[in-house]
Design a protein around this motif. Structure first.
Motif, PDB file in Angstrom:
ATOM      1  N   TRP A 218      34.666  36.074  40.391  1.00 30.61           N
ATOM      2  CA  TRP A 218      34.465  36.772  39.127  1.00 30.61           C
ATOM      3  C   TRP A 218      33.831  38.142  39.333  1.00 30.61           C
ATOM      4  O   TRP A 218      32.849  38.292  40.046  1.00 30.61           O
ATOM      5  N   GLY A 219      34.441  39.135  38.704  1.00 31.84           N
ATOM      6  CA  GLY A 219      33.965  40.503  38.793  1.00 31.84           C
ATOM      7  C   GLY A 219      34.407  41.222  40.046  1.00 31.84           C
ATOM      8  O   GLY A 219      34.106  42.407  40.221  1.00 31.84           O
ATOM      9  N   VAL A 220      35.118  40.509  40.945  1.00 33.36           N
ATOM     10  CA  VAL A 220      35.539  41.121  42.204  1.00 33.36           C
ATOM     11  C   VAL A 220      37.055  41.075  42.354  1.00 33.36           C
ATOM     12  O   VAL A 220      37.717  42.094  42.430  1.00 33.36           O
ATOM     13  N   GLY A 221      37.620  39.863  42.394  1.00 29.64           N
ATOM     14  CA  GLY A 221      39.059  39.742  42.579  1.00 29.64           C
ATOM     15  C   GLY A 221      39.465  38.337  42.948  1.00 29.64           C
ATOM     16  O   GLY A 221      38.944  37.370  42.389  1.00 29.64           O
ATOM     17  N   TYR A 222      40.358  38.214  43.945  1.00 28.78           N
ATOM     18  CA  TYR A 222      40.903  36.923  44.312  1.00 28.78           C
ATOM     19  C   TYR A 222      40.867  36.756  45.838  1.00 28.78           C
ATOM     20  O   TYR A 222      40.942  37.727  46.590  1.00 28.78           O
ATOM     21  N   LYS A 223      40.788  35.482  46.267  1.00 30.39           N
ATOM     22  CA  LYS A 223      40.884  35.200  47.689  1.00 30.39           C
ATOM     23  C   LYS A 223      41.623  33.892  47.904  1.00 30.39           C
ATOM     24  O   LYS A 223      41.603  32.992  47.058  1.00 30.39           O
ATOM     25  N   PHE A 224      42.280  33.794  49.047  1.00 29.53           N
ATOM     26  CA  PHE A 224      42.987  32.582  49.443  1.00 29.53           C
ATOM     27  C   PHE A 224      42.036  31.729  50.253  1.00 29.53           C
ATOM     28  O   PHE A 224      41.426  32.197  51.218  1.00 29.53           O
TER      29      PHE A 224
END
Length: 226
Positions: A218-224
């Motif tokens: 949240w507030g940053v982005g996405y990661k796998f």
């Protein structure tokens, strides 16, 4: 032997880091400024980079950006700053992890070992046949086929590109801006919300078996998730 590049302007701290790494059979080189650090990154063939953000000549964030644009290697960000904004900025620029001063040298060694081991395992897996296989999810970039527990998953071209990109950079956080530029191109016109929509659709297609592959930071982005 694993080799680590330490970019740190405080010689005393850098030498302590080197001593603890070498006791654990991890070779390391020290560079005390950003310009020489960049030169060493491109020529040294390192397994991980320990990068101090507060450097005298080139801002550590700028170095981080340059490294990530050219070299795919784990980067451990070291910062005396405790602001969430600085940490988020570093992660957005491609750092794999961060550690704040003062820190235990043993913690540094543990993190270095963890990231190097994970990175080497992923590279060995991907180099064997070009495929990524994680927890039942198989991604074949040559045929552009995705299967989950043996069942083929139908993805659009952009959905496949996003999933493949994230899966080849596991546990690394990417902002919507970064993903949009990477997948659609820097000159493309569009709304960043399209990234959110594509991520949601990918999740609907691959996370029905109670496995979680993509995490929202949240507030940053996405990661796998590896």
């Amino acid at each position: 032997m694993t080799r680590v590049l330490i970019i740190e302007d405080n010689a005393s701290i850098a030498e302590i880091e080197r001593d603890y790494l070498e006791v654990n059979d991890i070779g390391s080189d020290i560079v005390l400024n950003g310009r020489d650090g960049l030169r060493m990154v491109y020529t040294g063939g390192y397994d991980l980079i320990v990068l101090d953000i507060m450097l005298p000549d080139i801002d550590g964030f700028e170095i981080l950006k340059k490294i990530r644009d050219e070299v795919d290697v784990p980067i451990l960000m070291v910062t005396a700053k405790v602001s969430d904004i600085d940490i988020v900025r570093g992660l957005n620029l491609g750092a794999d992890d961060y550690i704040t001063k003062p820190f235990s040298p043993n913690e540094l060694v543990a993190r270095v070992k963890s990231h190097v081991t994970r990175y080497q395992r992923i590279m060995e897996k991907n180099s064997s046949d070009g495929k990524t296989e994680i927890r039942g999810l198989a991604i074949d970039p040559e045929s552009r086929v995705v299967t989950l527990d043996g069942k083929q998953i139908i993805l659009t071209a952009k959905e496949f590109d996003i999933l493949h990109f994230l899966s080849t950079h596991p546990n690394q956080v990417f902002s919507r801006e970064h993903l949009f530029d990477r997948i659609w191109g820097g000159e493309a016109l569009g709304d960043l919300s399209t990234v959110t929509v594509h991520i949601r659709k990918i999740r609907e297609k691959i996370e029905w078996n109670d496995q979680k592959y993509i995490e929202t930071v949240w507030g940053v982005g996405y990661k796998f998730l590896d």
